[in-house]
Write a protein that holds these residues in place. Sequence first.
Motif, PDB file in Angstrom:
ATOM      1  N   UNK A   1       5.733   4.471  21.629  1.00 55.22           N
ATOM      2  CA  UNK A   1       5.071   5.511  20.834  1.00 55.22           C
ATOM      3  C   UNK A   1       4.129   4.897  19.807  1.00 55.22           C
ATOM      4  N   UNK A   2       4.562   3.812  19.165  1.00 55.75           N
ATOM      5  CA  UNK A   2       3.691   3.136  18.192  1.00 55.75           C
ATOM      6  C   UNK A   2       2.449   2.591  18.877  1.00 55.75           C
ATOM      7  N   UNK A   3       2.612   2.004  20.042  1.00 55.61           N
ATOM      8  CA  UNK A   3       1.490   1.378  20.742  1.00 55.61           C
ATOM      9  C   UNK A   3       0.476   2.395  21.252  1.00 55.61           C
ATOM     10  N   UNK A   4       0.902   3.628  21.466  1.00 57.97           N
ATOM     11  CA  UNK A   4      -0.002   4.644  22.008  1.00 57.97           C
ATOM     12  C   UNK A   4      -0.414   5.706  20.989  1.00 57.97           C
ATOM     13  N   UNK A   5       0.353   5.838  19.903  1.00 55.71           N
ATOM     14  CA  UNK A   5       0.036   6.865  18.905  1.00 55.71           C
ATOM     15  C   UNK A   5      -0.347   6.284  17.551  1.00 55.71           C
ATOM     16  N   UNK A   6      -0.118   4.978  17.374  1.00 53.81           N
ATOM     17  CA  UNK A   6      -0.565   4.320  16.159  1.00 53.81           C
ATOM     18  C   UNK A   6       0.480   4.285  15.063  1.00 53.81           C
ATOM     19  N   UNK A   7       0.204   3.473  14.052  1.00 53.17           N
ATOM     20  CA  UNK A   7       1.117   3.278  12.927  1.00 53.17           C
ATOM     21  C   UNK A   7       0.351   3.451  11.627  1.00 53.17           C
ATOM     22  N   UNK A   8       0.787   4.395  10.805  1.00 54.26           N
ATOM     23  CA  UNK A   8       0.164   4.584   9.511  1.00 54.26           C
ATOM     24  C   UNK A   8      -0.982   5.581   9.529  1.00 54.26           C
ATOM     25  N   UNK A   9      -1.755   5.551   8.446  1.00 51.07           N
ATOM     26  CA  UNK A   9      -2.859   6.493   8.237  1.00 51.07           C
ATOM     27  C   UNK A   9      -4.184   5.909   8.721  1.00 51.07           C
ATOM     28  N   UNK A  10      -5.241   6.749   8.591  1.00 51.16           N
ATOM     29  CA  UNK A  10      -6.640   6.361   8.835  1.00 51.16           C
ATOM     30  C   UNK A  10      -6.884   5.891  10.267  1.00 51.16           C
ATOM     31  N   UNK A  11      -6.230   6.526  11.226  1.00 51.97           N
ATOM     32  CA  UNK A  11      -6.407   6.117  12.626  1.00 51.97           C
ATOM     33  C   UNK A  11      -7.835   6.351  13.114  1.00 51.97           C
ATOM     34  N   UNK A  12      -8.504   7.355  12.574  1.00 47.31           N
ATOM     35  CA  UNK A  12      -9.879   7.614  12.997  1.00 47.31           C
ATOM     36  C   UNK A  12     -10.840   6.529  12.535  1.00 47.31           C
ATOM     37  N   UNK A  13     -10.406   5.686  11.614  1.00 46.02           N
ATOM     38  CA  UNK A  13     -11.290   4.671  11.047  1.00 46.02           C
ATOM     39  C   UNK A  13     -10.853   3.257  11.412  1.00 46.02           C
ATOM     40  N   UNK A  14     -10.241   3.113  12.574  1.00 50.03           N
ATOM     41  CA  UNK A  14      -9.929   1.785  13.090  1.00 50.03           C
ATOM     42  C   UNK A  14      -8.588   1.242  12.677  1.00 50.03           C
TER      43      UNK A  14
END
Length: 235
Positions: free
Chosen positions: A212-225
């Motif tokens: 889930x982390x590898x496909x949905x991300x960790x933390x904030x600001x995902x739209x900005x890299x």
Amino acid sequence: MYLTRFRLNAARPGTRRLVASPQSLHAAVMSSFPHALPTATDRPRVLWRLDRNAAAELQLYVVSPDRPDLTHLVEQAGWPAAAAAGPPGWQTYDYARFLDSLDKGSVWNFRLTANPVHHVRVRDGQPVKRTPHVTAAHQISWLLDRQEAGGFRVQEKPAERRHTEHGDVHQVIVHDQRSLDFRKGGSKQPVTVKTVTYDGRLEVTDADALRRILTQGLGKAKAYGCGLMTLAPAQ
């Protein structure tokens, strides 16, 4: 799921414009998916990260549920002539096969660019404010606080290499701290996102949670890299 790698041509003006604006780079990444309408509210989660390995080596990584078409990025920030004569200019891999192969107890090197923040209240009675962590110790603590829920454990250093009085216990370093300043939409108020890159070694403790982390991300600001963690075999 797909993992895509694209090397940007650092000598081109288009590359410099993209690298200078996380909003522009986000828009360019999202434009790589012809079936995802820009105004759709149910657009799939796409993660991306820009690695600055050297002044002339800029690598863009994208994790997405659909296979991207980066032709426009090749034309704007790549090597169009070389791509026309051979491969398209980027590499896309079947990420689902790799994700399915993750096992509890396996050890991997990892890289993550994230926006480590916490919430503080400056004065009594005022609302809490999201504030970035600025020291390496607090940034590492932010990551360690999320490892159990994230299905991984950052490896500890051998006893003879630890400096416990400085909190230097785990096999992780932080580097490439950056401050991204831009204006969101038509707002006149500037937005600042503090980012940092982690390199380290982890052990898988819960393969499903780590997927889930590898496909949905960790933390904030995902739209900005931010938020994209990638793994590589541990030597």
